[in-house]
Design an enzyme around this catalytic site. Structure first.
Site, PDB file in Angstrom:
ATOM      1  N   ARG A  50     -14.393  36.049  36.592  1.00  0.00           N
ATOM      2  CA  ARG A  50     -15.658  36.789  36.522  1.00  0.00           C
ATOM      3  C   ARG A  50     -15.400  38.254  36.205  1.00  0.00           C
ATOM      4  O   ARG A  50     -16.197  38.911  35.526  1.00  0.00           O
ATOM      5  CB  ARG A  50     -16.438  36.659  37.833  1.00  0.00           C
ATOM      6  N   TYR A 102     -36.564  41.308  17.996  1.00  0.00           N
ATOM      7  CA  TYR A 102     -36.434  39.897  18.341  1.00  0.00           C
ATOM      8  C   TYR A 102     -37.362  39.582  19.513  1.00  0.00           C
ATOM      9  O   TYR A 102     -37.457  40.339  20.478  1.00  0.00           O
ATOM     10  CB  TYR A 102     -34.981  39.592  18.700  1.00  0.00           C
ATOM     11  N   ASP A 173     -29.203  47.343  18.022  1.00  0.00           N
ATOM     12  CA  ASP A 173     -28.853  45.930  17.866  1.00  0.00           C
ATOM     13  C   ASP A 173     -28.381  45.735  16.421  1.00  0.00           C
ATOM     14  O   ASP A 173     -29.149  45.876  15.469  1.00  0.00           O
ATOM     15  CB  ASP A 173     -30.071  45.050  18.158  1.00  0.00           C
ATOM     16  N   LYS A 198     -24.438  34.589  16.577  1.00  0.00           N
ATOM     17  CA  LYS A 198     -24.860  34.620  15.186  1.00  0.00           C
ATOM     18  C   LYS A 198     -23.679  34.850  14.238  1.00  0.00           C
ATOM     19  O   LYS A 198     -22.797  34.012  14.140  1.00  0.00           O
ATOM     20  CB  LYS A 198     -25.959  35.667  15.028  1.00  0.00           C
TER      21      LYS A 198
END
Length: 383
Positions: A50, A102, A173, A198
């Site tokens: 983690r 988005y 972004d 993506k």
């Protein structure tokens, strides 16, 4: 290392990981949750996945190198990255965002961030005066460029100058162009976001997200957040993104070549009202993109003459899938009004130009003539 981006996609900055002595060319998948300590106060630099894992660390080093940042953090999804990013802010803070984002980002801001006491001004960052929306409690400007889905291109340098004058963070972004075509940190941004699912991953086979910064202070804050909220990317997914990035330059070039051909085809189609693609000369988006990026990417949005035609195309293509994603080797068609932006209020969709006649296309690396033929037969079969 002052290597070209094609080399950096494979090696990053050339920082060697000394933990593996096998000589493996493919970076190993350290599929472990925990690491042993030799004694109290002595460890290998890793304790619990983690906090950090060697495979994720290697991926982060490569992504930081590509963006020109001092640190990159890999998250389980792009939305996990943005959710962690919002933990930099406190109740009462104000953020200026572009209105064309988005849909998942808009949903997060409206349903989660506002509940947590953060306020937003959603504006047209291309046409409106951003400075007129800055308040005493404004902390950041959040943009995409090109925007999703209407492909507006925002001047990053100009936006960074505005942010710096007022002591704000500029958050960009960069998913649509990837660091292969655009590097916002070099243009003045403070934090860069990616949906690694993506173009970075490129194969529609895993989810990932990234935050990249060139600020030591922001790096330390974000490192604390990622270990606290526990949304770091798993080892196997890190390896898949590492593998995908190796072919990023080849994929981006081929997909852009295909997109340029498809955009030209769509412009010549009488049933297509408008094509939104920054590679089309003579547009404001084209001129700004030329100044701040080395390419125009492979995302195209286009508006057809009716909603019936749009829906017919989606069900009639034989090669191109109707699917909700982008950036992979496969070309995909998306219907923003019912998919990516379904949770965005209709009045906001319409204001941004998203109607039931609008389709978004993520162009892949197939033979471009096959893609054009598929679009043409889908349109020609409309009664």
């Amino acid at each position: 290392m002052d290597w070209g981006i094609e080399t950096k996609c494979i090696y990053g900055d050339g920082v060697k990981f000394e933990g593996d002595k096998t000589g493996s060319i493919s970076f190993p998948i350290y599929q472990t949750a925990t690491f042993a300590h030799s004694a109290v106060g002595q460890d290998t630099g890793f304790a619990y996945s983690r906090l950090q894992n060697p495979t994720r660390q290697q991926l982060e080093q490569v992504v930081a190198s590509l963006e020109g940042g001092i640190d990159a953090l890999a998250f389980s999804t792009g939305m996990a990255a943005i959710t962690a990013l919002m933990e930099l802010f406190r109740p009462g803070d104000h953020i200026i965002t572009d209105s064309d984002l988005y849909g998942g980002s808009i949903r997060l801001f409206r349903s989660i961030s506002q509940k947590n006491g953060i306020t937003f001004s959603h504006i047209d960052c291309v046409r409106e005066n951003v400075e007129s929306f800055i308040q005493e409690n404004t902390r950041a400007i959040f943009i995409e460029t090109p925007t999703n889905p209407m492909m507006n291109v925002i001047d990053i340098r100009k936006m960074a100058e505005t942010a710096k004058r007022h002591g704000l963070w500029l958050i960009v972004d960069n998913t649509f162009l990837s660091p292969y075509f655009q590097k916002p940190l070099t243009l003045g941004a403070d934090i860069v976001i990616h949906s690694g699912t993506k173009f970075l991953g490129g194969h529609n086979d895993t989810l990932a997200g990234f935050l990249v910064t060139n600020s030591l202070e922001l790096s330390e804050q974000l490192r604390f957040i990622i270990k606290t909220v526990g949304s770091g990317l798993a080892p196997f997914d890190s390896w898949l993104i590492l593998r995908g990035i190796k072919t990023l330059p080849i994929r981006m070039e081929r997909a852009q070549e295909n997109a340029q051909a498809i955009a030209a085809f769509l412009q010549g189609e009488s049933r297509v009202r408008k094509v939104y693609y920054p590679g089309i000369p003579g547009t404001q988006a084209h001129e700004i993109c030329k100044r701040q990026a080395s390419g125009f990417g492979s995302m195209i949005t286009f508006e057809v003459e009716s909603a019936r035609l749009a829906r017919h195309i989606l069900k009639s293509t034989r090669l191109i899938p109707f699917a909700e994603s982008l950036g992979g080797v496969e070309t995909l068609l998306t219907y923003p009004t019912t998919q990516t932006h379904a949770d965005v209020p209709v009045e906001v969709q319409r204001k941004n130009g998203i109607t039931d006649c609008v389709l978004r296309m993520s162009v892949g690396i197939e033979t471009k003539e096959d893609l054009i033929d598929d679009l043409k037969q889908a349109m020609d079969s409309f009664g």
